[in-house]
Design a protein around this motif. Structure first.
Motif, PDB file in Angstrom:
ATOM      1  N   VAL A  24      45.212  25.331  50.980  1.00 38.53           N
ATOM      2  CA  VAL A  24      44.300  24.523  50.624  1.00 38.53           C
ATOM      3  C   VAL A  24      44.476  24.161  49.100  1.00 38.53           C
ATOM      4  CG1 VAL A  24      41.716  24.178  50.164  1.00 38.53           C
ATOM      5  CG2 VAL A  24      42.682  25.252  52.403  1.00 38.53           C
ATOM      6  N   LEU A  25      44.671  24.911  48.231  1.00 39.54           N
ATOM      7  CA  LEU A  25      44.656  24.970  46.709  1.00 39.54           C
ATOM      8  C   LEU A  25      46.083  23.869  46.570  1.00 39.54           C
ATOM      9  CD1 LEU A  25      43.968  25.530  43.870  1.00 39.54           C
ATOM     10  CD2 LEU A  25      45.562  27.502  43.953  1.00 39.54           C
ATOM     11  N   LEU A  26      46.995  24.038  47.460  1.00 40.37           N
ATOM     12  CA  LEU A  26      48.441  23.156  47.244  1.00 40.37           C
ATOM     13  C   LEU A  26      47.821  21.772  47.496  1.00 40.37           C
ATOM     14  CD1 LEU A  26      51.092  25.397  48.759  1.00 40.37           C
ATOM     15  CD2 LEU A  26      50.967  24.557  46.431  1.00 40.37           C
ATOM     16  N   ARG A  27      47.159  21.583  48.452  1.00 43.77           N
ATOM     17  CA  ARG A  27      46.461  20.095  48.870  1.00 43.77           C
ATOM     18  C   ARG A  27      45.657  19.630  47.858  1.00 43.77           C
ATOM     19  NH1 ARG A  27      42.555  20.884  52.364  1.00 43.77           N
ATOM     20  NH2 ARG A  27      40.948  20.207  50.701  1.00 43.77           N
ATOM     21  N   GLU A  28      44.599  20.408  47.315  1.00 45.85           N
ATOM     22  CA  GLU A  28      44.029  19.897  46.273  1.00 45.85           C
ATOM     23  C   GLU A  28      44.933  20.046  45.153  1.00 45.85           C
ATOM     24  OE1 GLU A  28      41.236  23.503  46.058  1.00 45.85           O
ATOM     25  OE2 GLU A  28      39.817  22.528  47.585  1.00 45.85           O
ATOM     26  N   GLN A  29      45.965  20.395  44.606  1.00 43.69           N
ATOM     27  CA  GLN A  29      46.788  20.271  43.486  1.00 43.69           C
ATOM     28  C   GLN A  29      47.846  18.963  43.557  1.00 43.69           C
ATOM     29  OE1 GLN A  29      48.586  24.021  43.044  1.00 43.69           O
ATOM     30  NE2 GLN A  29      46.825  24.698  41.655  1.00 43.69           N
ATOM     31  N   GLY A  30      47.334  18.112  44.787  1.00 43.99           N
ATOM     32  CA  GLY A  30      48.332  17.101  45.078  1.00 43.99           C
ATOM     33  C   GLY A  30      49.639  17.366  45.593  1.00 43.99           C
ATOM     34  N   LYS A  31      49.789  18.559  46.368  1.00 45.25           N
ATOM     35  CA  LYS A  31      51.156  18.951  46.723  1.00 45.25           C
ATOM     36  C   LYS A  31      51.114  19.117  48.273  1.00 45.25           C
ATOM     37  CE  LYS A  31      52.108  21.751  42.790  1.00 45.25           C
ATOM     38  NZ  LYS A  31      52.404  22.957  42.069  1.00 45.25           N
ATOM     39  N   PRO A  32      50.868  17.812  49.019  1.00 45.96           N
ATOM     40  CA  PRO A  32      50.295  17.976  50.443  1.00 45.96           C
ATOM     41  C   PRO A  32      51.679  18.445  51.304  1.00 45.96           C
ATOM     42  CG  PRO A  32      50.400  15.717  49.503  1.00 45.96           C
ATOM     43  CD  PRO A  32      50.444  16.616  48.504  1.00 45.96           C
ATOM     44  N   GLU A  33      52.720  18.001  51.054  1.00 46.76           N
ATOM     45  CA  GLU A  33      53.655  18.339  51.844  1.00 46.76           C
ATOM     46  C   GLU A  33      53.856  19.923  51.870  1.00 46.76           C
ATOM     47  OE1 GLU A  33      55.702  17.048  53.997  1.00 46.76           O
ATOM     48  OE2 GLU A  33      55.402  14.862  53.352  1.00 46.76           O
ATOM     49  N   GLN A  34      53.856  20.524  50.687  1.00 48.36           N
ATOM     50  CA  GLN A  34      54.113  22.044  50.684  1.00 48.36           C
ATOM     51  C   GLN A  34      52.776  22.778  51.600  1.00 48.36           C
ATOM     52  OE1 GLN A  34      54.162  22.667  46.451  1.00 48.36           O
ATOM     53  NE2 GLN A  34      56.222  23.116  46.297  1.00 48.36           N
ATOM     54  N   ALA A  35      51.486  22.324  51.119  1.00 45.52           N
ATOM     55  CA  ALA A  35      50.353  22.530  51.950  1.00 45.52           C
ATOM     56  C   ALA A  35      50.615  22.060  53.346  1.00 45.52           C
ATOM     57  CB  ALA A  35      49.448  21.960  51.254  1.00 45.52           C
ATOM     58  N   ARG A  36      51.296  21.469  53.935  1.00 39.62           N
ATOM     59  CA  ARG A  36      51.289  20.961  55.097  1.00 39.62           C
ATOM     60  C   ARG A  36      52.203  22.336  56.055  1.00 39.62           C
ATOM     61  NH1 ARG A  36      55.282  17.664  58.164  1.00 39.62           N
ATOM     62  NH2 ARG A  36      54.473  17.454  60.141  1.00 39.62           N
ATOM     63  N   GLU A  37      53.503  22.235  55.198  1.00 34.99           N
ATOM     64  CA  GLU A  37      54.261  23.354  55.569  1.00 34.99           C
ATOM     65  C   GLU A  37      53.586  24.912  56.124  1.00 34.99           C
ATOM     66  OE1 GLU A  37      57.885  23.962  53.191  1.00 34.99           O
ATOM     67  OE2 GLU A  37      58.313  21.433  52.936  1.00 34.99           O
ATOM     68  N   ARG A  38      53.024  25.186  55.130  1.00 36.92           N
ATOM     69  CA  ARG A  38      52.414  26.386  55.141  1.00 36.92           C
ATOM     70  C   ARG A  38      51.052  26.498  56.223  1.00 36.92           C
ATOM     71  NH1 ARG A  38      52.374  28.277  48.944  1.00 36.92           N
ATOM     72  NH2 ARG A  38      54.861  28.122  48.854  1.00 36.92           N
ATOM     73  N   LEU A  39      50.350  25.426  56.350  1.00 36.69           N
ATOM     74  CA  LEU A  39      49.259  25.288  57.399  1.00 36.69           C
ATOM     75  C   LEU A  39      49.853  25.195  58.716  1.00 36.69           C
ATOM     76  CD1 LEU A  39      46.978  22.895  55.346  1.00 36.69           C
ATOM     77  CD2 LEU A  39      46.486  25.175  56.119  1.00 36.69           C
ATOM     78  N   LEU A  40      50.947  24.591  58.741  1.00 34.75           N
ATOM     79  CA  LEU A  40      51.784  24.419  60.189  1.00 34.75           C
ATOM     80  C   LEU A  40      51.917  25.748  60.809  1.00 34.75           C
ATOM     81  CD1 LEU A  40      53.804  21.047  60.133  1.00 34.75           C
ATOM     82  CD2 LEU A  40      51.842  21.625  61.448  1.00 34.75           C
ATOM     83  N   ALA A  41      52.676  26.598  59.739  1.00 36.39           N
ATOM     84  CA  ALA A  41      53.049  28.131  60.126  1.00 36.39           C
ATOM     85  C   ALA A  41      51.746  28.924  60.373  1.00 36.39           C
ATOM     86  CB  ALA A  41      53.832  28.475  58.948  1.00 36.39           C
ATOM     87  N   LEU A  42      50.510  28.755  59.499  1.00 31.44           N
ATOM     88  CA  LEU A  42      49.481  29.484  59.894  1.00 31.44           C
ATOM     89  C   LEU A  42      48.791  28.857  61.089  1.00 31.44           C
ATOM     90  CD1 LEU A  42      47.558  29.631  56.313  1.00 31.44           C
ATOM     91  CD2 LEU A  42      48.251  31.358  57.743  1.00 31.44           C
ATOM     92  N   ALA A  43      49.044  27.440  61.610  1.00 33.17           N
ATOM     93  CA  ALA A  43      48.266  27.262  62.777  1.00 33.17           C
ATOM     94  C   ALA A  43      49.226  27.902  64.125  1.00 33.17           C
ATOM     95  CB  ALA A  43      48.483  25.543  62.880  1.00 33.17           C
TER      96      ALA A  43
END
Length: 168
Positions: free
Chosen positions: A15-34
């Motif tokens: 979530v912090l990565l998304r909020e910091q403007g790094k959505p691609e990195q956030a997406r990778e982590r969130l997909l793994a978590l999902a």
């Protein structure tokens, strides 16, 4: 570190990565978590959100739907799911699904101006311009801080209920 704490920390970091403007990195982590936590409505919501941020609306839909499939979200996040899914359906041209979702959201959050505004857009898209304008007029009357709008609030609310009224 126990598994619950690791999971919470991984979600917070994404979530912090998304909020910091790094959505691609956030997406990778969130997909793994999902993938690891397919029943987590919170992970599903955050994964949907990051897909929307990246303009991947069609990919966001199944995650939004999963987020609504079970209890567990905070009230604020549940509101966000209704808004996100409803607006995503609309932008994908899935207008009837947008209307259903936004109306479900308004059933839970009846005075929410954002849900009402997105509902008005979906109504417009389905050809119901009269109801869309009426909805926007009610939102305007209820939320505007403009002194002139407030001066005429009762009239605006009245005419929102019958846009075709004419005095004889």
């Amino acid at each position: 570190m126990n598994a619950d704490h690791e999971w919470d920390a991984a979600l917070a970091e994404a979530v912090l990565l998304r909020e910091q403007g790094k959505p691609e990195q956030a997406r990778e982590r969130l997909l793994a978590l999902a993938e690891k936590h397919p029943d987590s409505v919170e992970v599903a919501y955050q994964t949907a959100w990051v897909h929307d941020v990246l303009g991947l609306e069609a990919d966001a839909v199944p995650f939004y739907e999963r987020a609504l499939s079970a209890p567990g979200l905070t009230e604020e996040d549940r509101h966000g799911v209704f808004l996100g899914l409803g607006s995503t359906y609309r932008i994908l041209g899935r207008y009837e699904e947008a209307l259903r979702t936004l109306r479900r959201g308004l059933a839970e959050f009846p005075d929410d101006a954002a849900l009402q505004a997105f509902l008005a857009m979906a109504l417009y898209n389905t050809g119901d311009g009269r109801e869309a304008v009426a909805s926007l007029l009610r939102v305007l009357a209820a939320t505007s801080a403009d002194s002139r709008v407030q001066q005429y609030r009762r009239a605006i609310e009245h005419y929102a209920g019958d846009l075709d009224a004419v005095e004889q």
